[in-house]
Design a protein around this motif. Structure first.
Motif, PDB file in Angstrom:
ATOM      1  N   ALA A   1      73.580 -33.188  -1.883  1.00 18.21           N
ATOM      2  CA  ALA A   1      73.844 -32.015  -1.151  1.00 18.21           C
ATOM      3  C   ALA A   1      72.511 -31.290  -1.003  1.00 18.21           C
ATOM      4  CB  ALA A   1      74.792 -31.411  -1.540  1.00 18.21           C
ATOM      5  N   VAL A   2      72.025 -30.928  -2.297  1.00 16.90           N
ATOM      6  CA  VAL A   2      70.548 -30.129  -2.364  1.00 16.90           C
ATOM      7  C   VAL A   2      69.475 -30.903  -1.663  1.00 16.90           C
ATOM      8  CG1 VAL A   2      69.015 -29.214  -3.960  1.00 16.90           C
ATOM      9  CG2 VAL A   2      71.414 -28.744  -4.119  1.00 16.90           C
ATOM     10  N   ALA A   3      69.389 -32.178  -1.968  1.00 18.85           N
ATOM     11  CA  ALA A   3      68.215 -32.845  -1.247  1.00 18.85           C
ATOM     12  C   ALA A   3      68.325 -32.851   0.150  1.00 18.85           C
ATOM     13  CB  ALA A   3      68.347 -34.350  -2.075  1.00 18.85           C
ATOM     14  N   THR A   4      69.289 -33.099   0.778  1.00 15.34           N
ATOM     15  CA  THR A   4      69.696 -33.139   1.991  1.00 15.34           C
ATOM     16  C   THR A   4      69.208 -31.539   2.516  1.00 15.34           C
ATOM     17  OG1 THR A   4      71.493 -34.587   1.903  1.00 15.34           O
ATOM     18  CG2 THR A   4      71.391 -33.435   4.135  1.00 15.34           C
ATOM     19  N   LEU A   5      69.659 -30.499   2.086  1.00 14.79           N
ATOM     20  CA  LEU A   5      69.287 -29.271   2.603  1.00 14.79           C
ATOM     21  C   LEU A   5      67.842 -28.876   2.384  1.00 14.79           C
ATOM     22  CD1 LEU A   5      72.338 -27.220   1.171  1.00 14.79           C
ATOM     23  CD2 LEU A   5      72.134 -27.965   3.376  1.00 14.79           C
ATOM     24  N   MET A   6      67.259 -29.508   1.369  1.00 15.61           N
ATOM     25  CA  MET A   6      65.833 -29.519   1.352  1.00 15.61           C
ATOM     26  C   MET A   6      64.988 -29.730   2.486  1.00 15.61           C
ATOM     27  SD  MET A   6      65.276 -30.505  -2.667  1.00 15.61           S
ATOM     28  CE  MET A   6      63.504 -29.800  -2.870  1.00 15.61           C
ATOM     29  N   LEU A   7      65.586 -31.104   3.102  1.00 17.51           N
ATOM     30  CA  LEU A   7      65.078 -31.551   4.400  1.00 17.51           C
ATOM     31  C   LEU A   7      65.425 -30.851   5.577  1.00 17.51           C
ATOM     32  CD1 LEU A   7      65.487 -35.433   3.401  1.00 17.51           C
ATOM     33  CD2 LEU A   7      63.199 -34.050   3.692  1.00 17.51           C
ATOM     34  N   VAL A   8      66.632 -30.122   5.564  1.00 17.47           N
ATOM     35  CA  VAL A   8      66.896 -29.363   6.674  1.00 17.47           C
ATOM     36  C   VAL A   8      65.970 -28.031   6.704  1.00 17.47           C
ATOM     37  CG1 VAL A   8      68.826 -27.619   7.237  1.00 17.47           C
ATOM     38  CG2 VAL A   8      69.304 -29.770   6.470  1.00 17.47           C
ATOM     39  N   GLU A   9      65.694 -27.485   5.312  1.00 17.84           N
ATOM     40  CA  GLU A   9      64.595 -26.455   5.373  1.00 17.84           C
ATOM     41  C   GLU A   9      63.192 -26.746   5.657  1.00 17.84           C
ATOM     42  OE1 GLU A   9      65.023 -24.304   1.797  1.00 17.84           O
ATOM     43  OE2 GLU A   9      66.933 -23.335   2.205  1.00 17.84           O
ATOM     44  N   ASP A  10      63.248 -28.192   5.464  1.00 15.39           N
ATOM     45  CA  ASP A  10      61.635 -28.416   5.771  1.00 15.39           C
ATOM     46  C   ASP A  10      61.746 -28.732   7.326  1.00 15.39           C
ATOM     47  OD1 ASP A  10      60.995 -28.842   3.227  1.00 15.39           O
ATOM     48  OD2 ASP A  10      61.147 -30.961   3.152  1.00 15.39           O
TER      49      ASP A  10
END
Length: 417
Positions: free
Chosen positions: A87-96
């Motif tokens: 989930a954290v990895a996914t949200l990092m790509l959202v913030e990217d």
């Protein structure tokens, strides 16, 4: 062995340490020691942390045959505890700006475009209607993509049999297909429910692992290593164990419910973690990531610190708040079966359960955490600044396992000063 760390090693031994009571930490150890001394568990590593203070218990052995003692840096298979990491990895790509939380995943996951949905759970696979909308990133994070674990005995419904035959059904065994083949097989099946309307456990996070890889242009292993594990200093966390570290990997067991006998289900040197997996399981199926108590504590502290690790920002406070917030409305909980009583005091954030009211473990709402099928569990409580991690090497399978995790969690809260 029990170890309690504190910044001032010369402080009086009975002084509360970061809000943790030394007397009650002894009770944590006693709760943990019981099943090990009784032969119900080969061994464990457990950790309770608050305000920079860490209490660690290392009990029993890594392997029953060799008798090698548990160590603080023993490696454990964490299974579904991979979910909040994915989930954290996914949200990092959202913030990217690569992914949009409420945007469709069709671009990255064309196998899931133009979905059809069963008319009913018990319908034949060709009795479908078109989905009203695309699957979104949020649907995957909240396990509402429309397909997942069916809470019924095996082979009750045609879709269960189809998922099993295709090798995409949730379970303890590793997914046998590479990511692209997994998606092809999953995409050949209809959805069970329309996207966004029902919560169904597990499958969404295996799909998220593929999404992270495709959207980042890296393998899931490489993305997690470069963007998350290295910045956090989680040097022992990975999908497989290199030769030099195999002596630290615990042997995994399963206990016979009737006889209590232990049987080996995975060994360090010849088992599944001695080599990279065919399918890196972002949802943890088959064992997921291997980690240590201290590595996972670092991840927990990042969550408690609103996405920051030292001077490094992993996620924004807003993204962390979303991750730790119940995302499932009451009417969807009523229509989404899971194990009895789960929804009475719990919701689902991004990758873990969130308590929605006091539940006999924590006195307030907001505790976030999850468990893994190989006998691991963790939680954080942002209001208390508390993190607790329990790592064992025995497959979950009975009420005693849940009761043990609950007893540990209660003892961790009782240790608050």
């Amino acid at each position: 062995m029990t170890l309690t760390e504190r910044p001032d090693q010369d402080a009086p031994s009975r002084k509360p340490q970061g809000g943790l009571s030394p007397e009650r930490l002894a009770d944590v150890t006693a709760v943990l020691r019981g099943p090990v001394d009784q032969g119900k568990l080969p061994g464990l590593v457990a950790l309770v942390a608050r305000d920079g203070h860490v209490h660690v218990d290392t009990l029993g052995v890594q392997d029953l045959q060799s008798g090698v003692p548990m160590r603080r840096d023993t490696l454990f298979r964490t299974a579904s505890m991979a979910k909040p990491i994915t989930a954290v990895a996914t949200l990092m790509l959202v913030e990217d700006g690569v992914l949009q939380l409420d945007g469709p995943v069709d671009r990255w996951l064309p196998e899931l475009a133009n979905r059809r949905v069963l008319r009913a759970l018990d319908a034949p696979l060709d009795d479908t209607v078109p989905a009203r909308r695309s699957i979104t990133v949020r649907d995957l994070l909240t396990l509402r993509l429309g397909i997942g674990a069916v809470m019924a005995p095996p082979d009750t419904y045609p879709i269960q049999r189809a998922m099993q035959e295709a090798g995409v059904a949730p379970g303890f065994e590793p997914i046998p297909h590479p990511p692209d083949e997994f998606m092809r097989r999953l995409g050949a099946l209809p959805l069970i429910h329309p996207p966004g309307e029902r919560w169904m456990y597990h499958t969404g996070f295996e799909v998220l692992g593929v999404l992270v890889a495709r959207a980042s242009g890296m393998s899931l292993e490489a993305f997690l290593s470069e963007r998350l594990f290295k910045p956090l200093g989680m040097h022992d966390t990975a999908f497989s164990v290199p030769e030099a570290k195999l002596d630290r990997l615990s042997t995994a067991y399963q206990r016979d419910a009737d006889t209590g006998a232990m049987t080996v289900v995975d060994t360090p040197r010849t088992g599944r973690f001695s080599r990279p997996p065919t399918f890196p399981a972002g949802g943890g199926q088959g064992g997921g990531l291997v980690t240590t108590a201290d590595d996972f504590l670092t991840f927990c502290r990042m969550l408690l610190n609103a996405g920051r690790h030292g001077a490094t920002r992993i996620l924004s406070p807003g993204s962390i708040q979303e991750l730790l917030t119940d995302q499932i409305p009451p009417e969807q909980k009523d229509a989404s079966p899971f194990f009895p009583g789960f929804w009475d005091t719990s919701g689902w954030g991004f990758g873990g359960a969130v308590t929605t009211r006091p539940d006999g473990i924590s006195p307030t709402a907001g505790r976030f955490g999850w468990a893994g099928g190989f006998g691991t569990t963790f939680f954080i409580d942002p209001r208390q600044g508390l993190a607790a991690i329990l790592l064992t090497q025995q497959l979950m399978g009975g009420p005693d396992d849940e009761a043990f995790a609950v007893a540990f969690s209660k003892a961790a809260y009782a240790a608050l000063g």
